[in-house]
Design a protein around this motif. Structure first.
Motif, PDB file in Angstrom:
ATOM      1  N   UNK A  59      13.330 -31.986 -11.795  1.00 16.17           N
ATOM      2  CA  UNK A  59      13.855 -32.905 -10.781  1.00 16.17           C
ATOM      3  C   UNK A  59      14.913 -32.211  -9.928  1.00 16.17           C
ATOM      4  N   UNK A  60      15.862 -31.543 -10.593  1.00 14.48           N
ATOM      5  CA  UNK A  60      16.949 -30.888  -9.868  1.00 14.48           C
ATOM      6  C   UNK A  60      16.425 -29.740  -9.009  1.00 14.48           C
ATOM      7  N   UNK A  61      15.514 -28.953  -9.562  1.00 14.40           N
ATOM      8  CA  UNK A  61      15.011 -27.806  -8.822  1.00 14.40           C
ATOM      9  C   UNK A  61      14.174 -28.242  -7.632  1.00 14.40           C
ATOM     10  N   UNK A  62      13.401 -29.305  -7.808  1.00 16.65           N
ATOM     11  CA  UNK A  62      12.603 -29.811  -6.688  1.00 16.65           C
ATOM     12  C   UNK A  62      13.508 -30.245  -5.538  1.00 16.65           C
ATOM     13  N   UNK A  63      14.544 -31.021  -5.839  1.00 19.06           N
ATOM     14  CA  UNK A  63      15.425 -31.489  -4.782  1.00 19.06           C
ATOM     15  C   UNK A  63      16.151 -30.327  -4.115  1.00 19.06           C
ATOM     16  N   UNK A  64      16.562 -29.357  -4.923  1.00 21.18           N
ATOM     17  CA  UNK A  64      17.233 -28.189  -4.361  1.00 21.18           C
ATOM     18  C   UNK A  64      16.262 -27.397  -3.486  1.00 21.18           C
ATOM     19  N   UNK A  65      15.023 -27.269  -3.941  1.00 25.17           N
ATOM     20  CA  UNK A  65      14.025 -26.575  -3.123  1.00 25.17           C
ATOM     21  C   UNK A  65      13.825 -27.284  -1.789  1.00 25.17           C
ATOM     22  N   UNK A  66      13.745 -28.598  -1.827  1.00 25.75           N
ATOM     23  CA  UNK A  66      13.531 -29.356  -0.605  1.00 25.75           C
ATOM     24  C   UNK A  66      14.676 -29.140   0.382  1.00 25.75           C
ATOM     25  N   UNK A  67      15.901 -29.182  -0.121  1.00 21.15           N
ATOM     26  CA  UNK A  67      17.051 -28.928   0.743  1.00 21.15           C
ATOM     27  C   UNK A  67      17.033 -27.483   1.259  1.00 21.15           C
ATOM     28  N   UNK A  68      16.663 -26.553   0.402  1.00 19.24           N
ATOM     29  CA  UNK A  68      16.622 -25.149   0.816  1.00 19.24           C
ATOM     30  C   UNK A  68      15.583 -24.930   1.903  1.00 19.24           C
ATOM     31  N   UNK A  69      14.409 -25.573   1.759  1.00 23.26           N
ATOM     32  CA  UNK A  69      13.380 -25.455   2.783  1.00 23.26           C
ATOM     33  C   UNK A  69      13.862 -26.012   4.116  1.00 23.26           C
ATOM     34  N   UNK A  70      14.543 -27.144   4.074  1.00 22.66           N
ATOM     35  CA  UNK A  70      15.086 -27.720   5.305  1.00 22.66           C
ATOM     36  C   UNK A  70      16.111 -26.787   5.932  1.00 22.66           C
ATOM     37  N   UNK A  71      16.947 -26.210   5.084  1.00 21.68           N
ATOM     38  CA  UNK A  71      17.979 -25.308   5.599  1.00 21.68           C
ATOM     39  C   UNK A  71      17.343 -24.099   6.286  1.00 21.68           C
ATOM     40  N   UNK A  72      16.246 -23.578   5.716  1.00 15.08           N
ATOM     41  CA  UNK A  72      15.613 -22.389   6.278  1.00 15.08           C
ATOM     42  C   UNK A  72      14.835 -22.701   7.551  1.00 15.08           C
ATOM     43  N   UNK A  73      14.263 -23.889   7.636  1.00 16.69           N
ATOM     44  CA  UNK A  73      13.363 -24.181   8.747  1.00 16.69           C
ATOM     45  C   UNK A  73      14.024 -24.882   9.930  1.00 16.69           C
ATOM     46  N   UNK A  74      15.076 -25.646   9.681  1.00 15.20           N
ATOM     47  CA  UNK A  74      15.700 -26.387  10.770  1.00 15.20           C
ATOM     48  C   UNK A  74      16.668 -25.494  11.539  1.00 15.20           C
ATOM     49  N   UNK A  75      16.761 -25.689  12.849  1.00 16.84           N
ATOM     50  CA  UNK A  75      17.702 -24.894  13.650  1.00 16.84           C
ATOM     51  C   UNK A  75      19.135 -25.409  13.493  1.00 16.84           C
ATOM     52  N   UNK A  76      20.076 -24.570  13.834  1.00 18.43           N
ATOM     53  CA  UNK A  76      21.482 -24.975  13.823  1.00 18.43           C
ATOM     54  C   UNK A  76      21.722 -25.977  14.957  1.00 18.43           C
TER      55      UNK A  76
END
Length: 538
Positions: free
Chosen positions: A244-261
Motif C-alpha cells: 500500500x505504502x509503496x504503491x502510493x509513493x510510486x504514484x506520487x513519484x510518477x506524478x513528480x517526474x511527469x508533471x511540469x513545474x
C-alpha cells in the motif's frame, strides 16, 4: 456559502459567522485531517473532495473502509443522516445546499472493485522495489545490477515473472557479472528471490504488468468541467501495508517526474487524500520515510496537494507533518498518556487564538465539529477556529456492488485496463534463450552420443574384422596343415605302394642271390682270364 471561485468552504461557527475556506492557490501546500474514530473525518473529507471536484480539480482518494464510494451518488432525503445534515446546513446559513453526486472512477490493485492499476517493474525501478521488498544494501546492489543487465541485453522487465527470470539469469552468470560489476553471489540472488515470493503473497502479482496506468486518466474532467474523483478500493490492500505504502509513493513519484513545474497555480492540478495514513509510516524503514518526505516536499511545485487522514496526528512523522499547512482537527480522546501526548502535540501545531483553549477544545468537540487552521491568501496560517463542518452533498456510506459495477462499466476509462496484456519480455526471451541452449546442448549430446556409438561400432567392426582375419589365417593354417598331412600321406602311400610284396621280395632275394653267384662266377672267370693273359705275356 458553497464553494467560491477562489476557495472551498469548509465550515463556520453556528449561525454562519467566521466562515473558513480552503484557498485554492494554497491548496497545494498539503493538509491533515485528524480525529478519533466516529468524530466526522469522513464527512469532512467528502466535503473537501466535493469542493475540489466542483471547481475542476481531479482528486485521488484511498478508500480504506469502503465508505468513500458514496461520492459517486447523490445523498438522499430518506437517509438516516438527512435530518442531521439539513439542520447543520441551516445552522451554518447555507441556503443553496442540495444533494448531488461527483464524477467517480473506481480503481483496485486486485481488479475486483474497480479498474486494475498496474505499472511495470521497470517503471517502479530498483530503488522503490528494494524498499518494497525490504532489501539490505548488498541485495539492493544486486537488484540494480539485474536492472542494468536487462537494459544492456534489451530485456523488458514488465511483471514479477520477468524480474524472477532476470534474477535466475544473473545467478547463472554470477561469475561473469562479478568480474564486470562487482560481487554477485548466488546467496544474495536467493535472498531477493525469497523477498519476491513474499511480495507475491501480498498480491504484488496484480500490481505489475501491462497495460500500465496512464496518469492522464487520473487527471481528467467530466463533460461538465468537474474534476474526476479517482477512488482506490484499499480495504483489501491495507492488509499488505508495505505494498500500500509503496504503491502510493510510486504514484506520487510518477506524478513528480511527469508533471511540469508550475509553482503555485490558481488551483491544484490534482489532490491526493490518503486515508489511514499511519499505514504509510508504521514500521517503514528510514529510507522509505525519507523518500516520502522528499516527494511530499517537492511535489507541491508540480501543483499537487497531498492530504493525510489519520486518527492521531502523531502518527505522521515530524518531517512530513511539517509540510502539512492546512489542518482540520476533530475530537481526540485523552484517556491514556499517549492520547494526552497527541492532544498536546495537536494543540501545539495550530496558530494560537486567545479566544480558544486548544488543548481543552480538542477533547470537547462534538461530532461534525472541528478546529480549523487554513492558509490565508498571503500564505500565513489563520489562527485556529472552532467550526461546524459543512454537510456533504453526496451519499454518506458505501455503494452496493451493483451500483459500483454500473459506474465501473460506464465511466470514461471503459475496458482500457481490464484485460491483462502479456507481451514478449524478459521471461519469454530468457526462456527462449534457455530453450535454445538446452536444444543445442541436447543436439551436442546427441552428436556426441552418435559419434561415440559410431566409434564403438567401428571398434566392434574392426574387432570383428580382426577376428575374422585371424579366423581366416587360422583356417589357412589348418588347410595348409591338412594339405601337408595329405601330401605326407600321399608320399607314404606312394612309398607303401612302391614297396615289393612278399612274393616280390622272395623273387628279388632269389634274383639277388642268383645275381650275386653268377656275378662272382663271371668275375672270377674274368680275373683268371686277365691274370692268365698277363702271365703269358711274360
Amino acid at each position: 456559502m458553497a464553494t467560491q471561485q477562489n476557495s472551498i468552504f469548509i465550515g463556520a461557527e453556528s449561525g454562519g459567522g467566521n466562515p473558513q475556506g480552503l484557498e485554492l492557490r494554497r491548496a497545494n501546500r498539503h493538509g491533515l485531517i485528524a480525529g478519533a474514530t466516529g468524530t466526522g473525518k469522513t464527512v469532512t473529507l467528502q466535503g473537501i473532495v466535493e469542493g475540489f471536484s466542483g471547481v475542476g480539480v481531479p482528486c485521488f482518494v484511498a478508500d480504506v473502509k469502503g465508505d468513500l464510494s458514496g461520492l459517486a451518488m447523490a445523498g438522499s432525503a430518506q437517509s438516516k443522516t438527512h435530518e442531521i445534515f439539513a439542520q447543520r446546513a441551516q445552522d451554518l446559513g447555507i441556503t443553496d445546499w442540495q444533494y448531488h453526486d461527483v464524477p467517480v472512477q473506481f480503481w483496485d490493485l486486485f481488479g475486483e472493485q474497480g479498474h486494475p492499476i498496474r505499472t511495470t517493474v521497470s517503471e517502479m525501478g530498483p530503488l522503490l522495489l528494494a524498499r518494497l521488498m525490504n532489501l539490505n544494501d548488498v541485495q539492493e546492489g544486486v537488484l540494480n545490477i539485474a536492472f542494468n543487465v536487462a537494459d544492456k541485453e534489451g530485456l523488458l522487465l514488465l511483471d514479477l515473472d520477468d524480474l524472477q527470470s532476470m534474477l535466475v539469469h544473473c545467478g547463472e552468470e554470477a561469475d561473469q557479472l562479478t568480474i564486470q560489476y562487482g560481487n554477485v553471489t548466488k546467496q544474495s540472488v536467493g535472498s531477493i528471490q525469497r523477498s519476491l515470493l513474499q511480495l507475491r503473497s501480498q498480491g504484488g502479482d496484480h500490481f505489475f504488468g501491462e497495460p500500465a496506468l496512464e496518469l492522464s486518466d487520473f487527471i481528467a474532467l467530466d463533460d461538465q468541467g468537474r474534476g474526476i474523483v479517482n477512488v482506490l478500493a484499499a480495504d483489501k490492500l491495507m492488509a499488505s501495508p508495505r505494498l500500500y505504502a509503496t504503491f502510493l509513493l510510486w504514484l506520487l513519484s510518477e506524478l513528480f517526474e511527469q508533471l511540469p513545474e508550475v509553482g503555485d497555480p490558481d488551483k491544484p492540478k490534482l489532490c491526493f487524500f490518503f486515508d489511514e495514513a499511519h499505514l504509510l509510516f508504521d514500521n517503514a524503514p528510514p529510507a522509505l520515510l525519507e523518500k516520502v518526505e522528499q516527494v511530499v516536499r517537492l511535489i507541491r511545485s508540480k501543483g499537487v496537494g497531498v492530504y493525510f487522514i489519520t486518527q492521531n496526528p502523531i502518527d505522521i512523522p515530524d518531517k512530513v507533518a511539517a509540510q502539512l499547512n492546512n489542518r482540520v482537527q476533530h475530537k481526540l480522546n485523552a484517556f491514556t498518556p499517549r492520547d494526552q501526548q497527541a492532544v498536546q502535540a495537536a494543540a501545539n501545531t495550530f496558530r494560537t487564538n486567545p479566544a480558544i483553549d486548544v488543548a481543552s477544545a480538542i477533547t470537547e468537540l462534538k461530532i461534525g465539529e472541528a478546529l480549523v487552521s487554513l492558509l490565508q491568501p498571503d500564505g500565513s496560517p489563520e489562527p485556529v477556529q472552532r467550526v461546524l463542518i459543512r454537510p456533504p452533498s453526496t451519499r454518506v456510506g458505501p455503494l452496493t456492488p451493483q451500483e459500483r459495477q454500473v459506474i465501473v462499466t460506464t465511466d470514461a476509462v471503459g475496458a482500457k485496463y481490464d484485460t491483462l496484456i502479456d507481451r514478449e519480455s524478459a521471461e519469454e526471451l530468457l526462456k527462449a534463450k534457455s530453450d535454445e541452449a538446452v536444444a543445442a546442448a541436447q543436439a551436442a549430446q546427441a552428436q556426441d552420443a552418435a559419434e561415440k556409438t559410431a566409434a564403438e561400432q567401428a571398434k566392434r567392426d574392426a574387432q570383428a574384422a580382426k577376428e575374422q582375419a585371424r579366423a581366416q589365417i587360422q583356417q589357412q593354417k589348418l588347410d595348409l596343415q591338412r594339405q601337408k598331412m595329405e601330401q605326407q600321406e600321399a608320399v607314404r602311400q606312394a612309398r607303401e605302394a612302391a614297396k615289393p610284396s612278399m612274393a616280390d621280395k622272395v623273387i628279388q632275394s632269389a634274383v639277388r642271390a642268383a645275381s650275386s653267384s653268377v656275378g662272382r662266377q663271371l668275375g672270377n672267370q674274368l680275373l683268371r682270364g686277365l691274370l692268365g693273359g698277363l702271365m703269358r705275356g711274360r
